[in-house]
Design an enzyme around this catalytic site. Structure first.
Site, short mmCIF file in Angstrom:
data_model
loop_
_atom_site.label_atom_id
_atom_site.label_comp_id
_atom_site.label_asym_id
_atom_site.label_seq_id
_atom_site.Cartn_x
_atom_site.Cartn_y
_atom_site.Cartn_z
N LYS A 196 4.68 -5.13 26.84
CA LYS A 196 4.76 -3.73 26.43
C LYS A 196 3.92 -3.54 25.19
O LYS A 196 4.16 -4.16 24.15
CB LYS A 196 6.21 -3.32 26.17
CG LYS A 196 6.35 -1.87 25.73
CD LYS A 196 7.81 -1.44 25.61
CE LYS A 196 7.90 0.02 25.18
NZ LYS A 196 9.30 0.46 25.03
N LYS A 248 3.49 -2.37 30.67
CA LYS A 248 3.62 -0.98 30.25
C LYS A 248 2.76 -0.73 29.03
O LYS A 248 2.81 -1.53 28.10
CB LYS A 248 5.10 -0.73 29.92
CG LYS A 248 5.42 0.64 29.39
CD LYS A 248 6.87 0.70 28.99
CE LYS A 248 7.19 2.08 28.47
NZ LYS A 248 8.59 2.19 28.07
#
Ligand code: PBG
Length: 329
Positions: A196, A248
Site C-alpha cells: 500500500k 493499492k
C-alpha cells in the site's frame, strides 16, 4: 504484400475477438467498498466521489442485498463514526458503527457474499492516523498492534468473513492471525493490504470518511518510488499468514500488480481507489471519455496486470453490464 503473419486476422469479428480474448472480468471477482455513517437516517452524498454515498444502516443493508443479487464476490465495509478519540476505541467496541454494520449485513446476506471489514484505526481516531500515537506524536507500531488484535476478534464476532488490515503496521497480519486463532476464528480470512503506497489519489476517500488527518502517512505507507520493497512486504505478510494479498492503488501501480502476481502463491487483489474512481467520473461528466468503455477498460487492465480480484466503487455497475452482455436477466 507477401505477409506471412497477419495478427489482424484474429480481430476480424466480435466472435473471433471473444474467442481469443485472454482476460475476463466476472462479478464474482469484484469487491464493492462501502461507507456507513453512524446515526445516519438517510444516505449522504460524498461530493468528491459522485455516485458514492455514506450509507445509513438501512441503505447499507439494501446495498448488500443488491450486491448479492448481482453476484458480487465481496462487500467491504468502512465505518464513519460520530465520536472519535485518541485510541480509536470505536473500532473495537461492540456497539461501534462498523461492528454494528458487519452484524446487520451478515444477518441480511448470510454466506451469499463475502462480508469484509476494513481493519484500521484512522476513521476512529481524532488525529486521523492509522495507529495510536506515542508521547512524541509518532505512530506507535506495537501499541497499535494490540488494538488491531482486539479489533480482529470483534469484527470476526460481528460476522465478517474476511478482514482487511489497511494500516501498514509491521507485524499486523501475524498478530491478527494469532488473535483470530486463539479466539477460535480459524475460518476468518485475512486479505492483507501488503503493498500500500502513500498516494495522493486517496484524496476523495478522506472526504468519504470525514478524515481528521493533518499531515501524511509516509512513515507507514510505502514510497511510490519503491518496487523492491514491495517484495519484502509481500514475503512478510505471507510468512505471517495472509490468505490473500493486495496492491493499492491499482492504476498507477499496474507494474506492481504484475510483480506481486508473478511472485504470490496466494490470490492477489488490487484496489481501484477513490481518486481513480473520481478521475474517471469527472472526465466522463465532462464528456471527455466514454464512461462505460473507460470503466470496463480500467477494470480489465487491472485484471490483465494480474489481479485475481478487484476492489472498485464501480462494482455494482460493472456487474450489471456483465449481466447485460452475457444475457443474464
Ligand atoms: C486507510 C484507508 C485509506 C483507504 C482505504 N483505507 C486511505 C488512506 O490510507 O489514507 C483509501 C481508499 C480509497 O482511496 O478509495 N485505512
Amino acid at each position: 504484400m507477401d505477409l506471412p503473419y497477419r495478427p489482424r486476422r484474429l480481430r476480424t469479428s466480435p466472435i473471433m475477438r471473444a474467442h481469443v480474448r485472454e482476460t475476463h472480468l466476472h462479478p464474482s471477482q469484484l469487491i464493492l467498498p462501502v461507507f456507513v455513517r453512524e446515526g445516519a437516517q438517510e444516505p449522504r452524498a460524498i461530493s468528491s466521489m459522485p455516485g458514492v454515498v455514506q450509507h445509513s444502516m438501512d441503505s447499507l443493508k439494501h446495498a448488500a442485498t443488491e450486491a448479492v443479487e448481482l453476484g458480487l464476490g465481496g462487500f467491504m465495509i468502512f465505518g464513519v463514526p460520530t465520536t472519535l478519540d485518541a485510541t480509536g476505541s470505536g473500532l473495537v467496541a461492540e456497539d461501534g458503527v462498523l461492528n454494528q454494520a458487519l452484524c446487520a449485513v451478515r444477518a441480511e446476506v448470510g454466506d451469499d457474499i463475502l462480508v469484509m471489514a476494513d481493519l484500521c484505526l484512522d476513521e476512529f481516531t481524532d488525529h486521523g492516523h492509522c495507529g495510536v500515537l506515542d508521547d512524541r506524536g509518532r505512530v506507535d507500531n506495537d501499541a497499535t498492534l494490540a488494538l488491531y488484535a482486539q479489533a480482529a476478534v470483534a469484527q470476526a464476532e460481528a460476522g465478517a468473513h474476511v478482514l482487511g488490515p489497511s494500516g501498514m503496521m509491521d507485524g499486523q497480519v501475524g498478530v491478527i492471525r494469532t488473535a483470530l486463532d486463539e479466539a477460535g476464528f480459524i475460518d476468518t480470512s485475512v486479505l492483507a493490504y501488503s503493498v500500500k503506497y502513500a498516494s495522493a489519489f486517496y484524496g476523495p476517500f478522506r472526504e468519504a470518511v470525514d478524515s481528521s488527518l493533518t499531515g501524511d502517512r509516509k512513515t507507514y505507507q510505502m514510497d511510490p518510488a519503491n518496487r523492491r520493497e514491495a517484495m519484502r512486504e509481500l514475503e512478510l505478510d505471507l510468512d505471517e499468514g495472509a490468505d490473500m494479498v493486495m496492491v493499492k492503488p491499482a492504476m498507477s501501480y499496474l507494474d506492481m500488480v504484475r510483480e506481486v502476481a508473478d511472485h504470490s502463491p496466494v490470490p492477489v487483489s488490487a484496489y481501484q481507489i477513490s481518486g481513480e474512481y473520481s478521475m474517471i467520473q469527472a472526465a466522463a461528466a465532462n464528456g471527455w471519455i466514454d464512461r462505460r468503455a473507460a470503466i470496463q477498460e480500467s477494470l480489465l487492465s487491472i485484471r490483465r496486470a494480474g489481479a485475481d480480484t478487484v476492489l472498485t466503487y464501480f462494482a455494482t455497475e460493472a456487474a450489471r453490464w456483465w449481466r447485460e452482455e452475457n444475457g443474464v436477466a
